[in-house]
Design a protein around this motif. Structure first.
Motif, PDB file in Angstrom:
ATOM      1  N   VAL A  28       0.835  -1.196   0.000  1.00  0.00           N
ATOM      2  CA  VAL A  28       0.000   0.000   0.000  1.00  0.00           C
ATOM      3  C   VAL A  28       0.875   1.254   0.000  1.00  0.00           C
ATOM      4  CG1 VAL A  28      -1.724   1.316   1.312  1.00  0.00           C
ATOM      5  CG2 VAL A  28      -1.880  -1.189   1.189  1.00  0.00           C
ATOM      6  N   GLU A  29       0.539   2.204  -0.866  1.00  0.00           N
ATOM      7  CA  GLU A  29       1.195   3.510  -0.863  1.00  0.00           C
ATOM      8  C   GLU A  29       0.362   4.481  -0.035  1.00  0.00           C
ATOM      9  OE1 GLU A  29       2.590   4.928  -4.602  1.00  0.00           O
ATOM     10  OE2 GLU A  29       3.606   3.042  -5.067  1.00  0.00           O
ATOM     11  N   THR A  30       1.011   5.515   0.492  1.00  0.00           N
ATOM     12  CA  THR A  30       0.376   6.370   1.491  1.00  0.00           C
ATOM     13  C   THR A  30       0.190   7.814   1.046  1.00  0.00           C
ATOM     14  OG1 THR A  30       2.555   6.786   2.485  1.00  0.00           O
ATOM     15  CG2 THR A  30       1.270   4.948   3.377  1.00  0.00           C
ATOM     16  N   VAL A  31       0.575   8.132  -0.185  1.00  0.00           N
ATOM     17  CA  VAL A  31       0.417   9.484  -0.717  1.00  0.00           C
ATOM     18  C   VAL A  31      -0.137   9.365  -2.125  1.00  0.00           C
ATOM     19  CG1 VAL A  31       1.561  11.652  -1.304  1.00  0.00           C
ATOM     20  CG2 VAL A  31       2.393  10.303   0.630  1.00  0.00           C
ATOM     21  N   LYS A  32      -1.285   9.983  -2.386  1.00  0.00           N
ATOM     22  CA  LYS A  32      -1.916   9.817  -3.695  1.00  0.00           C
ATOM     23  C   LYS A  32      -1.180  10.566  -4.805  1.00  0.00           C
ATOM     24  CE  LYS A  32      -6.633   8.625  -2.420  1.00  0.00           C
ATOM     25  NZ  LYS A  32      -8.070   8.971  -2.584  1.00  0.00           N
ATOM     26  N   LYS A  33      -0.524  11.660  -4.475  1.00  0.00           N
ATOM     27  CA  LYS A  33       0.339  12.325  -5.451  1.00  0.00           C
ATOM     28  C   LYS A  33       1.722  11.719  -5.270  1.00  0.00           C
ATOM     29  CE  LYS A  33       1.872  16.811  -7.210  1.00  0.00           C
ATOM     30  NZ  LYS A  33       1.773  18.288  -7.070  1.00  0.00           N
TER      31      LYS A  33
END
Length: 354
Positions: A28-33
């Motif tokens: 999972v990544e934690t920053v959408k940009k």
């Protein structure tokens, strides 16, 4: 190209999807940009479903095993000649609003949208590759702010022509090797990209491919060789040589932009790497060296690149590598298995969203 069949698990309620994959874990990544220095998490699928609509969390992970039987491999990839060149698959799952950096991938890609929509901006590298600054060559991406492009800072962007592609549910897009691209997602969004390496496809066998499409051939029927596979790694090394990287100093210059690696460290890593890859012993990395690399050479190179801080003396490398191989074999023979089987962007410069 249409996906033809949108998996039922993606068209129903999230409760069904959560129940079906309650024991699965995903990256999972934690920053959408997108930021390459962001925090990455390993999270249970159920926890992700409970949190993703209220937080900047999104899945960037190989398709969970239980879900693979529900996703059909795109028709163009079902050809026997292409099946042998399948590299990796990656699922992208978010509440929308994700924005990738401008980047390239080291292999070809087909991206299919199953829920929500996406937009792609594509630039032909043969026409405008020199005008789009990929100022992080170690990750094949650009530091350009995709929300506020500074044409004074990047004047070469003026005049660059690009394709703008809108994708909705059921659409699949073929993205050629090394094409420059940037992607945004909208609404609750689920997509899968399928990486394959055209350099591994036999043209003779490709001629035997037909337009037949089998809607029963789900992803779990196929093996993906992974970005660390020998031929994929060799192709990446060949690309480096074509770019003029042959001496330790060349490789060090290529690596200098890597985060938290100084020029001094880059030179040290490059010297060690060339030592491992230099089959004929002339101090240079050349095409002949790459063709003569065996699987053990490539495994040793991968080991060096992930444990370079521990290898103080190259004379110790063989013993350290052999000890690591024995430990890996012991883990594989353990009743508890040999790892979680996960993957992510960090495993390769190619592991990026389309």
């Amino acid at each position: 190209m249409r996906a033809r069949i949108i998996p039922r698990i993606f068209s129903g309620k999230m409760s069904f999807l959560k129940e079906k994959n309650e024991d699965e874990f995903v990256n999972v990544e934690t920053v959408k940009k997108e930021r390459r220095d962001q925090e990455y998490l390993r999270m249970g699928f159920t926890e992700f479903i409970n949190r993703y609509q209220d937080e900047e969390l999104f899945i960037v992970s190989p398709i969970p095993p239980k879900m693979r039987r529900d996703i059909i491999l795109p028709g163009p990839l079902q050809c026997d000649a292409v099946v042998l060149a399948l590299v990796e698959n990656l699922m992208w799952f978010s509440s929308g609003g994700t924005k990738s950096v401008i980047h390239t991938d080291a292999v070809d890609n087909i991206n299919c949208v199953y829920r929500g929509s996406k937009t792609f901006v594509l630039v032909d590298p043969l026409l405008y590759g020199e005008q789009v600054p990929l100022d992080h060559p170690e990750g094949a991406y650009s530091s350009i702010d995709v929300d506020s492009v500074d044409y004074e800072k990047y004047p070469t962007l003026v005049g660059v022509e690009y394709y703008h592609v809108n994708m909705t549910e059921g659409d699949c897009l073929y993205l050629p090797f090394k094409w420059i691209h940037q992607v945004r997602s909208y609404n609750r969004n689920i997509a899968v990209n399928f990486w394959f390496d055209h350099r591994l496809i036999s043209r003779e066998r490709l001629a035997d491919c037909s337009s037949h499409y089998d809607p029963s051939l789900s992803v779990d029927h196929f093996e993906f060789i992974g970005f660390d596979a020998s031929e994929v790694l060799k192709n990446n090394l060949r690309d480096l040589v074509k770019q003029g990287v042959s001496r330790p100093a060349d490789l060090a210059a290529f690596m200098e932009d890597m985060k938290d690696i100084s020029e001094e460290d880059a030179i040290e890593i490059a010297q060690k790497a060339i030592h491992v890859l230099d089959v004929n012993g002339d101090g240079l990395l050349q095409m002949d060296d790459i063709e003569n690399l065996n699987d053990q050479d490539l495994s040793k190179f991968r080991y060096l690149m992930t444990h370079f801080e521990e290898v103080n003396d190259l004379s110790e490398l063989d013993a350290m590598f052999e000890a690591d191989e024995r430990e890996r074999q012991r883990e594989m023979n353990s009743p508890y298995g040999g790892g979680d089987g996960g993957g992510g962007r960090s495993s390769s410069s190619s592991n990026d969203e389309l």
